[in-house]
Design a protein around this motif. Structure first.
Motif, PDB file in Angstrom:
ATOM      1  N   ASP B   3       0.829  -1.363  -0.137  1.00  0.00           N
ATOM      2  CA  ASP B   3       0.096   0.023   0.002  1.00  0.00           C
ATOM      3  C   ASP B   3       0.829   1.178   0.134  1.00  0.00           C
ATOM      4  O   ASP B   3       0.505   2.223  -0.586  1.00  0.00           O
ATOM      5  CB  ASP B   3      -0.765   0.145   1.478  1.00  0.00           C
ATOM      6  CG  ASP B   3      -2.299   0.228   0.950  1.00  0.00           C
ATOM      7  OD1 ASP B   3      -3.108   0.657   1.693  1.00  0.00           O
ATOM      8  OD2 ASP B   3      -2.714  -0.049  -0.252  1.00  0.00           O
ATOM      9  N   GLU B   7       0.555   4.295  -2.504  1.00  0.00           N
ATOM     10  CA  GLU B   7       0.202   5.725  -1.915  1.00  0.00           C
ATOM     11  C   GLU B   7       1.252   6.689  -2.519  1.00  0.00           C
ATOM     12  O   GLU B   7       0.871   7.691  -2.784  1.00  0.00           O
ATOM     13  CB  GLU B   7       0.234   5.771  -0.387  1.00  0.00           C
ATOM     14  CG  GLU B   7       0.032   6.859   0.080  1.00  0.00           C
ATOM     15  CD  GLU B   7      -0.109   6.757   1.485  1.00  0.00           C
ATOM     16  OE1 GLU B   7      -0.461   5.680   2.271  1.00  0.00           O
ATOM     17  OE2 GLU B   7      -0.190   7.913   2.426  1.00  0.00           O
ATOM     18  N   THR B  27      -5.840  14.562   0.781  1.00  0.00           N
ATOM     19  CA  THR B  27      -5.769  13.129   1.623  1.00  0.00           C
ATOM     20  C   THR B  27      -6.985  12.392   1.244  1.00  0.00           C
ATOM     21  O   THR B  27      -6.912  11.226   1.218  1.00  0.00           O
ATOM     22  CB  THR B  27      -5.543  13.472   3.223  1.00  0.00           C
ATOM     23  OG1 THR B  27      -4.683  14.735   3.090  1.00  0.00           O
ATOM     24  CG2 THR B  27      -5.399  12.502   3.854  1.00  0.00           C
ATOM     25  N   ASP B  28      -7.947  13.261   1.218  1.00  0.00           N
ATOM     26  CA  ASP B  28      -9.216  12.417   0.896  1.00  0.00           C
ATOM     27  C   ASP B  28      -9.238  11.514  -0.602  1.00  0.00           C
ATOM     28  O   ASP B  28      -9.532  10.403  -0.620  1.00  0.00           O
ATOM     29  CB  ASP B  28     -10.471  13.199   0.891  1.00  0.00           C
ATOM     30  CG  ASP B  28     -11.703  12.306   0.755  1.00  0.00           C
ATOM     31  OD1 ASP B  28     -12.818  13.065   0.279  1.00  0.00           O
ATOM     32  OD2 ASP B  28     -11.682  11.449   1.547  1.00  0.00           O
ATOM     33  N   MET B  29      -8.482  12.020  -1.500  1.00  0.00           N
ATOM     34  CA  MET B  29      -8.256  11.485  -2.702  1.00  0.00           C
ATOM     35  C   MET B  29      -7.526  10.445  -2.606  1.00  0.00           C
ATOM     36  O   MET B  29      -7.939   9.490  -3.183  1.00  0.00           O
ATOM     37  CB  MET B  29      -7.766  12.402  -3.819  1.00  0.00           C
ATOM     38  CG  MET B  29      -8.935  13.473  -4.145  1.00  0.00           C
ATOM     39  SD  MET B  29      -8.060  14.579  -5.647  1.00  0.00           S
ATOM     40  CE  MET B  29      -8.405  13.566  -7.071  1.00  0.00           C
ATOM     41  N   THR B  31      -7.105   8.430   0.119  1.00  0.00           N
ATOM     42  CA  THR B  31      -7.761   7.448   0.778  1.00  0.00           C
ATOM     43  C   THR B  31      -8.703   6.751  -0.410  1.00  0.00           C
ATOM     44  O   THR B  31      -8.806   5.454  -0.650  1.00  0.00           O
ATOM     45  CB  THR B  31      -8.859   8.063   1.621  1.00  0.00           C
ATOM     46  OG1 THR B  31      -7.876   8.778   2.597  1.00  0.00           O
ATOM     47  CG2 THR B  31      -9.391   7.044   2.432  1.00  0.00           C
ATOM     48  N   THR B  32      -9.525   7.386  -1.114  1.00  0.00           N
ATOM     49  CA  THR B  32     -10.286   6.923  -1.961  1.00  0.00           C
ATOM     50  C   THR B  32      -9.605   6.067  -3.150  1.00  0.00           C
ATOM     51  O   THR B  32     -10.197   5.043  -3.509  1.00  0.00           O
ATOM     52  CB  THR B  32     -11.151   7.807  -2.946  1.00  0.00           C
ATOM     53  OG1 THR B  32     -11.951   9.027  -1.818  1.00  0.00           O
ATOM     54  CG2 THR B  32     -12.236   7.505  -3.813  1.00  0.00           C
ATOM     55  N   LEU B  33      -8.507   6.690  -3.554  1.00  0.00           N
ATOM     56  CA  LEU B  33      -7.687   5.878  -4.634  1.00  0.00           C
ATOM     57  C   LEU B  33      -7.294   4.487  -4.087  1.00  0.00           C
ATOM     58  O   LEU B  33      -7.082   3.456  -4.709  1.00  0.00           O
ATOM     59  CB  LEU B  33      -6.528   6.712  -5.138  1.00  0.00           C
ATOM     60  CG  LEU B  33      -6.890   7.856  -6.038  1.00  0.00           C
ATOM     61  CD1 LEU B  33      -5.721   8.989  -6.303  1.00  0.00           C
ATOM     62  CD2 LEU B  33      -7.330   7.392  -7.448  1.00  0.00           C
ATOM     63  N   LEU B  34      -6.780   4.492  -2.846  1.00  0.00           N
ATOM     64  CA  LEU B  34      -6.331   3.320  -2.215  1.00  0.00           C
ATOM     65  C   LEU B  34      -7.304   2.225  -1.998  1.00  0.00           C
ATOM     66  O   LEU B  34      -7.430   1.072  -2.233  1.00  0.00           O
ATOM     67  CB  LEU B  34      -5.493   3.391  -0.927  1.00  0.00           C
ATOM     68  CG  LEU B  34      -4.317   4.338  -1.144  1.00  0.00           C
ATOM     69  CD1 LEU B  34      -3.651   4.694   0.224  1.00  0.00           C
ATOM     70  CD2 LEU B  34      -3.271   3.217  -1.682  1.00  0.00           C
ATOM     71  N   GLU B  35      -8.814   2.905  -1.652  1.00  0.00           N
ATOM     72  CA  GLU B  35      -9.859   1.933  -1.549  1.00  0.00           C
ATOM     73  C   GLU B  35     -10.195   1.224  -2.952  1.00  0.00           C
ATOM     74  O   GLU B  35     -10.755   0.121  -2.992  1.00  0.00           O
ATOM     75  CB  GLU B  35     -10.946   2.770  -0.940  1.00  0.00           C
ATOM     76  CG  GLU B  35     -10.909   3.102   0.607  1.00  0.00           C
ATOM     77  CD  GLU B  35     -12.045   3.808   1.127  1.00  0.00           C
ATOM     78  OE1 GLU B  35     -12.986   3.026   1.478  1.00  0.00           O
ATOM     79  OE2 GLU B  35     -12.196   4.956   0.941  1.00  0.00           O
ATOM     80  N   MET B  36     -10.049   2.106  -3.902  1.00  0.00           N
ATOM     81  CA  MET B  36     -10.507   1.650  -5.381  1.00  0.00           C
ATOM     82  C   MET B  36      -9.485   0.425  -5.889  1.00  0.00           C
ATOM     83  O   MET B  36      -9.913  -0.323  -6.749  1.00  0.00           O
ATOM     84  CB  MET B  36     -10.629   2.716  -6.191  1.00  0.00           C
ATOM     85  CG  MET B  36     -11.667   3.665  -6.393  1.00  0.00           C
ATOM     86  SD  MET B  36     -11.421   5.210  -7.061  1.00  0.00           S
ATOM     87  CE  MET B  36     -12.090   4.405  -8.934  1.00  0.00           C
ATOM     88  N   ASP B  48      -5.396   4.881 -15.419  1.00  0.00           N
ATOM     89  CA  ASP B  48      -5.565   5.532 -14.338  1.00  0.00           C
ATOM     90  C   ASP B  48      -4.622   6.813 -13.822  1.00  0.00           C
ATOM     91  O   ASP B  48      -4.932   7.929 -13.933  1.00  0.00           O
ATOM     92  CB  ASP B  48      -5.608   5.045 -13.007  1.00  0.00           C
ATOM     93  CG  ASP B  48      -6.838   3.913 -12.986  1.00  0.00           C
ATOM     94  OD1 ASP B  48      -6.671   2.880 -12.168  1.00  0.00           O
ATOM     95  OD2 ASP B  48      -7.751   4.262 -13.741  1.00  0.00           O
ATOM     96  N   LEU B  52      -5.774  10.637 -13.996  1.00  0.00           N
ATOM     97  CA  LEU B  52      -5.613  11.453 -12.949  1.00  0.00           C
ATOM     98  C   LEU B  52      -4.626  12.784 -12.965  1.00  0.00           C
ATOM     99  O   LEU B  52      -5.058  13.737 -12.616  1.00  0.00           O
ATOM    100  CB  LEU B  52      -4.897  10.752 -11.715  1.00  0.00           C
ATOM    101  CG  LEU B  52      -5.033  11.156 -10.394  1.00  0.00           C
ATOM    102  CD1 LEU B  52      -6.543  11.086  -9.987  1.00  0.00           C
ATOM    103  CD2 LEU B  52      -4.386  10.084  -9.524  1.00  0.00           C
TER     104      LEU B  52
END
Lengths: 127, 345
Positions: B3, B7, B27-29, B31-36, B48, B52
């Motif tokens: 990860d 990241e 930071t939120d982006m 988080t979302t990218l890692l969740e995807m 991607d 991006l």
């Protein structure tokens, strides 16, 4: 209003969601048609926040990472229902127009041409 | 953990986004990218990456919504920056041209004697520098001058001779026969013209020297223009977003200053644009090359106003720009904003 924007507002209508939650919800709502990418999502979130249609609900720390939740604002809900009305109106109009289109079959087994010929035959028959 | 590598890649990709956007969403982006991402993924997919990066660059061009004046400012800033970019390219190109040789020595080579000479360095608002000299020598002939120049490494054109008669202006007095002798020369990036007017009593020899375009002028102008045009819009966007976050009075004064800066720089930018057209139109012609930045030299570029108008407005505009930029910088005593959570970027 574009389709991705509409779907994002729809996703947030029921409950606040975080970024990944919105993406998953949009995919489900569109039956897999629309798969949002992060860049598109955040561009739309930024714009919608600027326009006041969504707002930040809360922030959580998950696994030491920041997760921001968004929710639909009141004016966002208004804009969404206005768009729903417009789409429903347009869909109904399109459906009505399609019904007027001369199709091959009026009833199963009876074409438009056969019906017309039959009617003409009725008119020209013995009085 | 894989990860961490993923990241790191995403954080680097997010540098395509403007700093303000990164601070707010970064930071939120991530988080979302890692969740995807797929479990065990160490690098982002190439598609991607492209998407991006493109989204980030596009964000730099986005203006704050609902302000038509900002749009007008962006268009004007882009055009002005393009024009100043052309001028910068033109100036840099002329730095690489051959320097003019010592004019006095050259004049004596051409006129042959220690005659009285007069010289002037001429600059116009449309062309690069040229040196002009003349000498009086009634007995001048072309041959010794040509030999001296050839010995100094110049390549000469053939001589053209023209005979004419000049009316004396007095009734009853015969007209004076005269001869005009011309030839050109060039040497490693320098051009020279000898133009002699001879009559039985007088002889004036005119010498013109200038540096030729070594091929870098037009490409440098194009490159400078493109760079300026490309930077204009994102710079306006970044400034516009900053202004929105300023307190109202400071926002208004900063916006007013920027409008004045644009107004001041508009006329010099138009002058530069005119010179760009001349530079392309006169390319390859046997005169001092038309440059863009020459619009800043003193001269009657416009049929109105003082000769230093372009330079004066440029200096005024640059000062106003510097003041505007200073106004956009955060004041050190300001309380931290709520969205300045420690984030990416």
């Amino acid at each position: 209003m574009q389709e991705p924007t509409f779907l994002i507002l729809t996703a947030l209508a029921a409950q606040p969601l975080h970024g990944y939650g919105v993406i998953q919800s949009v995919t489900t709502l569109s039956d897999g048609d629309v798969n949002l990418r992060a860049g598109t999502l955040y561009g739309a979130l930024d714009r919608l926040t600027e326009q006041g249609l969504i707002e930040i609900d809360r922030e959580e720390a998950v696994d030491g990472r920041l997760r921001r939740y968004y929710r639909l604002s009141d004016s966002g809900a208004g804009a969404l229902s206005a768009q729903v009305d417009r789409l429903r109106r347009n869909a109904a109009a399109a459906e009505a127009q399609l019904r007027h289109r001369p199709t091959g079959e009026i009833l199963p087994g009876l074409t438009f041409e056969e019906l017309r010929a039959g009617l003409r035959g009725l008119q020209g028959g013995p009085a | 953990m894989s990860d961490a590598s993923l990241e790191r890649h995403y954080r680097r990709l997010l540098l395509a986004y403007p700093r303000r956007y990164r601070r707010h969403h970064g930071t939120d982006m991530v988080t979302t990218l890692l969740e995807m991402a797929e479990p065990g993924q160490t690098r982002p997919a190439r598609a991607d990456v492209r998407h991006l990066f493109a989204s980030g660059v596009r964000q730099r061009f986005r203006l704050p919504a609902g302000r038509p004046l900002t749009w007008a400012a962006a268009v004007l800033t882009t055009l002005i920056l393009g024009a100043f970019g052309a001028a910068t390219g033109s100036w840099l190109a002329t730095r690489t041209f051959t320097t003019l040789p010592d004019q006095t020595a050259l004049l004596h080579q051409v006129t042959g004697t220690d005659t009285e000479t007069s010289q002037l360095r001429d600059t116009t608002p449309w062309t690069g520098e040229a040196a002009y000299g003349s000498a009086q020598n009634p007995n001048w002939t072309a041959e010794p001058a040509r030999q001296a120049l050839t010995a100094a490494g110049w390549h000469l054109s053939p001589v053209t001779t023209r005979h004419s008669t000049t009316a004396s202006g007095y009734p009853g007095q015969p007209a004076t026969p005269g001869t005009e002798i011309r030839f050109d020369a060039h040497r490693d990036g320098l051009a020279l013209t000898v133009d002699a007017h001879l009559s039985p009593q007088h002889g004036t020899v005119h010498l013109s020297t200038w540096a030729q375009d070594n091929g870098t002028l037009l490409p440098a102008i194009v490159l400078g223009t493109l760079t300026g045009l490309l930077l204009g819009w994102p710079i306006t966007a970044a400034a516009a977003y900053r202004i929105r976050h300023l307190p109202t009075t400071r926002a208004r004064s900063t916006a007013a200053l920027s409008a004045l800066a644009i107004a001041a720089l508009a006329l010099p930018a138009v002058a530069f644009a005119g010179n760009v057209i001349r530079a392309f139109r006169h390319a390859g012609q046997p005169w001092p090359p038309s440059t863009v930045h020459s619009a800043l030299t003193s001269g009657a570029y416009y049929p109105f106003g003082p000769t230093w108008l372009n330079l004066g407005l440029t200096l005024l505009g640059l000062t106003l720009t510097a003041t505007t930029l200073a106004g956009l910088l955060p004041r050190p005593t300001a309380a931290p904003q709520p969205d300045q959570i420690p984030t990416v970027g």
